[in-house]
Design an enzyme around this catalytic site. Structure first.
Site, short mmCIF file in Angstrom:
data_model
loop_
_atom_site.label_atom_id
_atom_site.label_comp_id
_atom_site.label_asym_id
_atom_site.label_seq_id
_atom_site.Cartn_x
_atom_site.Cartn_y
_atom_site.Cartn_z
N THR A 140 -1.81 2.22 5.99
CA THR A 140 -2.69 3.38 6.14
C THR A 140 -2.20 4.54 5.28
OG1 THR A 140 -3.10 2.67 8.39
CG2 THR A 140 -3.68 4.94 7.85
N HIS A 196 1.97 8.63 7.53
CA HIS A 196 1.39 7.77 8.57
C HIS A 196 2.48 7.23 9.50
CE1 HIS A 196 -1.06 4.78 10.59
NE2 HIS A 196 -0.25 3.82 10.18
N ASP A 215 0.56 -6.96 4.59
CA ASP A 215 0.22 -5.56 4.77
C ASP A 215 1.50 -4.73 4.91
OD1 ASP A 215 -1.50 -3.43 4.95
OD2 ASP A 215 -1.89 -3.67 7.09
N TYR A 254 3.44 -0.77 5.07
CA TYR A 254 3.42 0.37 6.00
C TYR A 254 4.10 1.49 5.26
CZ TYR A 254 4.13 2.43 10.75
OH TYR A 254 4.13 3.20 11.89
N GLU A 296 -6.91 2.11 3.65
CA GLU A 296 -5.85 1.52 2.82
C GLU A 296 -6.42 1.15 1.45
OE1 GLU A 296 -3.26 -1.47 4.39
OE2 GLU A 296 -3.73 -1.00 6.48
N GLU A 300 -8.36 1.67 9.35
CA GLU A 300 -7.17 2.11 8.62
C GLU A 300 -7.58 2.24 7.17
OE1 GLU A 300 -3.89 -0.54 9.59
OE2 GLU A 300 -3.28 0.83 11.20
CA CA Z 1 -2.65 -1.82 8.19
#
Ligand code: CA
Length: 429
Positions: A358, A142, A135, A137, A210, A208
């Site tokens: 996110t 965000h 994951d 970022y 995504e 979140e």
């Molecule tokens: Ca996440």
């Protein structure tokens, strides 16, 4: 060879409702259980699911180099391993079979009976066996919002953020398809003013918003994927709700990052929309300053204009759309994420999943989590029909949608929906 089925003028002989996410220009891939309890790989046009295993057995993919059982499987991993050329041949052929002017299957009632299903006759499963889940970022908005809340608005971004597509290794065992309910997690938290931690249900469960991409086999151990080639190893995309427990996260995340606050569940939409289908919706990604290091520099358009929405629906209540965002806001592109992920020689395999992080936009109504929308509980979000939310409450359903629109053509991801159930307390605790 072009992706022939992307032509916006192309029409199918199957009925397609107006504003459907699944016209013949989409042709996503998924896995479903049929009315006869058979699991198969399929696609979707309008409100029909199409059994690709049955189509293949009937000879409709003759001339394409495929093994006999490629679609008679419970995951897409082997098909994804076949590579980009094969994905495109198959998708183009499906476009031909269902073209309005093609009478082959159209006039074979016996074949149609075994190939076509209405959506209420099938159950969607996870489309791939996800070996590894990473994951990122990668939304600047965000990361800035979270940094402002948890640290200092003046130094919201960590010093590495503008140089590295920051990410962490998640957990694939708890990735579930749309429709699977999720329990509020139990865990440790340190409430404000408290000196010692408490154990109990999280009080700050969040979604979140995504998207995630699914890869094919990209490299061997020790070899990096050059940024110019990175997109060739991306099969397609899904919507991702990376459920998060903010109070658990706050207590546990220093020094090694997210752990139990993130791995209790991550929900994905069941149809993988291919990168071929998304080509017409390419846009520039936001400019990057400072310029990244050379191994992350790329030319051309590598963002995608994908409109995103999140609804919260209380039990027996009506839905409220609480966020409207767009995948095009992402600072780091998928190609940059994949090039960075492999630059140290880390292996990426068929069926790996990479979350975007996110996706928050520049305005308060485009933030991709309740943490930001309700600004850490200080600005409750009003619900239609009464009530308000700072985080997600028991028996709320969170629904995400994503679609692309351009020049009258529209494709989408359908819905990703999940209900939050009350916590399951361990026996005697
Ligand atoms: Ca996440």
């Amino acid at each position: 060879m072009p992706a022939n089925t992307n032509n916006p003028l192309k029409r199918t002989w199957l009925p397609v409702p107006e504003s459907s996410d699944f016209p013949i220009q989409n042709i996503p891939f998924g896995v479903f259980l049929t009315r006869d309890d058979i699991i198969t790989i399929g696609t979707r046009i309008g409100d029909h699911a199409i059994d690709l295993g049955a189509l293949h057995q009937l000879g409709y993919f003759d001339g394409i180099p495929l093994t006999d059982d490629i679609f008679l499987q419970d995951t897409l991993n082997d098909f994804i391993s076949d590579g980009k050329k094969t994905w495109r041949l198959v998708r183009n052929r499906i476009g031909e079979i269902f073209d309005r002017d093609n009478t082959g299957l159209q006039n074979r009632e016996d074949h149609k009976k075994t190939v076509l299903f209405s959506l209420d006759e099938i159950e969607m499963k996870l489309p791939v066996q996800i070996g590894d889940y990473t994951d990122f970022y990668s939304s600047k908005e965000h990361a800035t919002n979270v940094g402002s809340m948890f640290r200092d608005p003046e130094k919201a971004l960590m010093p590495n953020w503008l140089h590295i597509p920051v990410g962490y290794h998640g957990r694939s065992s708890t990735i579930v398809p749309s429709g699977t309910p999720v329990h509020r997690p139990m865990g440790q938290t340190l409430p404000k003013e408290a000196k010692t931690p408490l154990f109990g249900p999280s009080k700050r469960v969040d979604f979140e918003l995504e998207m995630a991409f699914i890869t094919t086999d990209a490299n061997v151990l020790g070899e990096a994927v050059p940024i110019e080639e990175a997109e060739d190893y991306i099969f397609g995309m899904v919507l991702l709700n990376d459920w998060s427990a903010r109070d658990i996260q706050k207590w546990e995340y220093v020094p090694l990052g997210p752990f139990l606050a993130k791995n209790f569940a991550s929900s994905i939409s069941p149809w993988i929309v291919t990168m071929d289908a998304l080509q017409p919706f390419r846009v520039d990604s936001p400019g990057q300053s400072p310029e990244p290091l050379p191994y992350l520099v790329q030319q051309g358009e590598h963002g995608f204009d994908i409109k995103l929405e999140v609804d919260i629906t209380p039990e027996n209540g009506e839905p409220t759309t609480v966020s409207r965002s767009n995948f095009k806001y992402m600072y780091w592109t998928m190609a940059q994420q994949l090039a960075h992920h492999t630059v140290n020689g880390c292996t990426v395999n068929s069926g790996d999943m990479m979350g975007s992080g996110t996706i928050s936009g520049p305005t308060p109504d485009s933030y991709g989590s309740m943490l930001e929308l309700a600004w850490q509980g200080t600005k409750p979000v009003q619900l239609r029909g009464g009530g308000e939310r700072t985080f997600i409450e028991d028996n709320d359903t969170v629904t995400m949608r994503g679609y692309c629109e351009k020049g009258g053509a529209r494709i989408g991801f359908g819905e990703l929906s999940g209900k939050l159930l009350p916590a399951k307390r361990p026996k005697g605790k």
